[in-house]
Design a protein around this motif. Structure first.
Motif, PDB file in Angstrom:
ATOM      1  N   ALA A   9     -24.068  80.360  38.865  1.00 42.19           N
ATOM      2  CA  ALA A   9     -23.208  79.175  38.779  1.00 42.19           C
ATOM      3  C   ALA A   9     -23.378  78.491  37.429  1.00 42.19           C
ATOM      4  N   GLY A  10     -24.111  79.147  36.534  1.00 40.44           N
ATOM      5  CA  GLY A  10     -24.287  78.583  35.202  1.00 40.44           C
ATOM      6  C   GLY A  10     -25.395  77.563  35.095  1.00 40.44           C
ATOM      7  N   VAL A  11     -26.236  77.484  36.123  1.00 44.38           N
ATOM      8  CA  VAL A  11     -27.333  76.514  36.103  1.00 44.38           C
ATOM      9  C   VAL A  11     -28.641  77.246  35.797  1.00 44.38           C
TER      10      VAL A  11
ATOM     11  N   ASP B 291     -22.755  86.994  44.283  1.00 44.23           N
ATOM     12  CA  ASP B 291     -23.564  86.103  43.450  1.00 44.23           C
ATOM     13  C   ASP B 291     -23.050  84.671  43.544  1.00 44.23           C
ATOM     14  N   ARG B 292     -21.720  84.533  43.552  1.00 45.54           N
ATOM     15  CA  ARG B 292     -21.162  83.176  43.595  1.00 45.54           C
ATOM     16  C   ARG B 292     -21.416  82.519  44.952  1.00 45.54           C
ATOM     17  N   LEU B 293     -21.376  83.315  46.030  1.00 44.22           N
ATOM     18  CA  LEU B 293     -21.690  82.763  47.348  1.00 44.22           C
ATOM     19  C   LEU B 293     -23.165  82.346  47.410  1.00 44.22           C
ATOM     20  N   ALA B 294     -24.034  83.201  46.870  1.00 43.08           N
ATOM     21  CA  ALA B 294     -25.464  82.876  46.864  1.00 43.08           C
ATOM     22  C   ALA B 294     -25.723  81.639  46.017  1.00 43.08           C
ATOM     23  N   ALA B 295     -24.940  81.494  44.945  1.00 46.27           N
ATOM     24  CA  ALA B 295     -25.104  80.341  44.064  1.00 46.27           C
ATOM     25  C   ALA B 295     -24.849  79.038  44.817  1.00 46.27           C
TER      26      ALA B 295
ATOM     27  N   ALA C 227     -27.878  78.142  46.754  1.00 46.70           N
ATOM     28  CA  ALA C 227     -28.945  77.717  45.841  1.00 46.70           C
ATOM     29  C   ALA C 227     -28.665  76.324  45.283  1.00 46.70           C
ATOM     30  N   LEU C 228     -27.405  76.048  44.976  1.00 44.11           N
ATOM     31  CA  LEU C 228     -27.046  74.718  44.453  1.00 44.11           C
ATOM     32  C   LEU C 228     -27.279  73.636  45.510  1.00 44.11           C
ATOM     33  N   ARG C 229     -26.957  73.957  46.774  1.00 45.01           N
ATOM     34  CA  ARG C 229     -27.194  72.984  47.853  1.00 45.01           C
ATOM     35  C   ARG C 229     -28.684  72.682  47.968  1.00 45.01           C
ATOM     36  N   HIS C 230     -29.495  73.744  47.886  1.00 50.86           N
ATOM     37  CA  HIS C 230     -30.950  73.576  47.970  1.00 50.86           C
ATOM     38  C   HIS C 230     -31.450  72.738  46.795  1.00 50.86           C
TER      39      HIS C 230
ATOM     40  N   ARG D  95     -33.230  68.982  46.890  1.00 49.41           N
ATOM     41  CA  ARG D  95     -34.539  68.704  46.278  1.00 49.41           C
ATOM     42  C   ARG D  95     -34.432  67.575  45.268  1.00 49.41           C
ATOM     43  N   LEU D  96     -33.371  67.594  44.469  1.00 47.27           N
ATOM     44  CA  LEU D  96     -33.183  66.534  43.484  1.00 47.27           C
ATOM     45  C   LEU D  96     -32.973  65.191  44.184  1.00 47.27           C
TER      46      LEU D  96
END
Lengths: 154, 77
Positions: free
Chosen positions: A69-71, B13-17, B20-23, B27-28
């Protein structure tokens, strides 16, 4: 309570700790895998996988997926100074893995630790298979080895 | 952390992303809300900053922060 129930309870308790370390109370399939590795599994050991190598593979999967996702994480993920409270709950991926594992046993009382691991390894997509693939693990060979363990027990 | 948006990628990869972004976002949020509450922000301020209701942010974080001994301002503060 049957032997497998005792094992399952033990694994779920350990998996809940793994989830809390991850900053969540939701147990996912990869937390079950970490718990099984912590407890010890002949098939995982034979494939060169222990708790540390699986944790490393999961972290690699996480950063790789973020990169899609570019992160790009520079440094470690910020850790909450306080772990989450509240009752652990089973997430969708863990529930599906457990159902898959139980389905590989003829009857529930035939279910062994190897059946639970098999359920996790049969997950076709998602965090666990991605992490194992990225770590260079031959998932087919590992799954076959665990399947043999399930039949050896009976 | 740097962000660049790739033009394309495998759908797996985009689905996995997304997972990962939600996780990462969770955390943030945990660390940022804790820091805000430790430094005297009120629940309404944190809620407004996150764009969620006071009830939502309280329900999600209060128990953990109370257990950690963070002195929380009144919800109406």
């Amino acid at each position: 309570m049957s032997t497998v129930d005792h094992y399952l309870n033990h694994i779920l308790t350990t998996a809940a700790d793994e989830a809390r370390t991850d900053g969540t109370t939701t147990i996912e399939a990869h937390h079950l895998l970490l718990a099984i590795a912590r407890d010890g599994s002949p098939a995982l050991t034979a494939a060169g996988l222990d708790h540390t190598t699986i944790r490393t593979a999961l972290d690699h999967e996480f950063t790789t997926s973020l990169a899609a996702a570019g992160v790009h994480l520079a440094g470690a993920l910020p850790l909450p100074t306080t772990p989450p409270t509240g009752s652990p709950q089973l997430g969708t991926t863990a529930r599906t893995a457990l159902e898959r594992g139980l389905a590989t046993a003829r009857r529930k009382r035939d279910c062994t630790p190897a059946h639970l691991l098999l359920g996790i390894l049969l997950t076709p997509v998602g965090t666990v298979p991605r992490a194992l693939d990225l770590a260079g693990i031959d998932r087919t060979a590992l799954t076959d080895a665990v399947r043999r363990e399930t039949t050896d027990d009976h | 952390m740097s962000v660049e948006i790739p033009a394309s990628g495998e759908v797996a990869d985009r689905l996995a992303a997304i997972g990962a972004l939600r996780h990462l976002a969770d955390r943030l949020e945990d660390t940022a809300v804790e820091e805000a509450m430790r430094t005297g922000w009120s629940w309404p301020q944190v809620a407004e900053a996150l764009g969620v209701t006071r009830q939502a942010v309280y329900k999600k974080h209060a128990q953990r922060l109370i257990a950690a001994g963070v002195t929380l301002r009144r919800r109406s503060g």
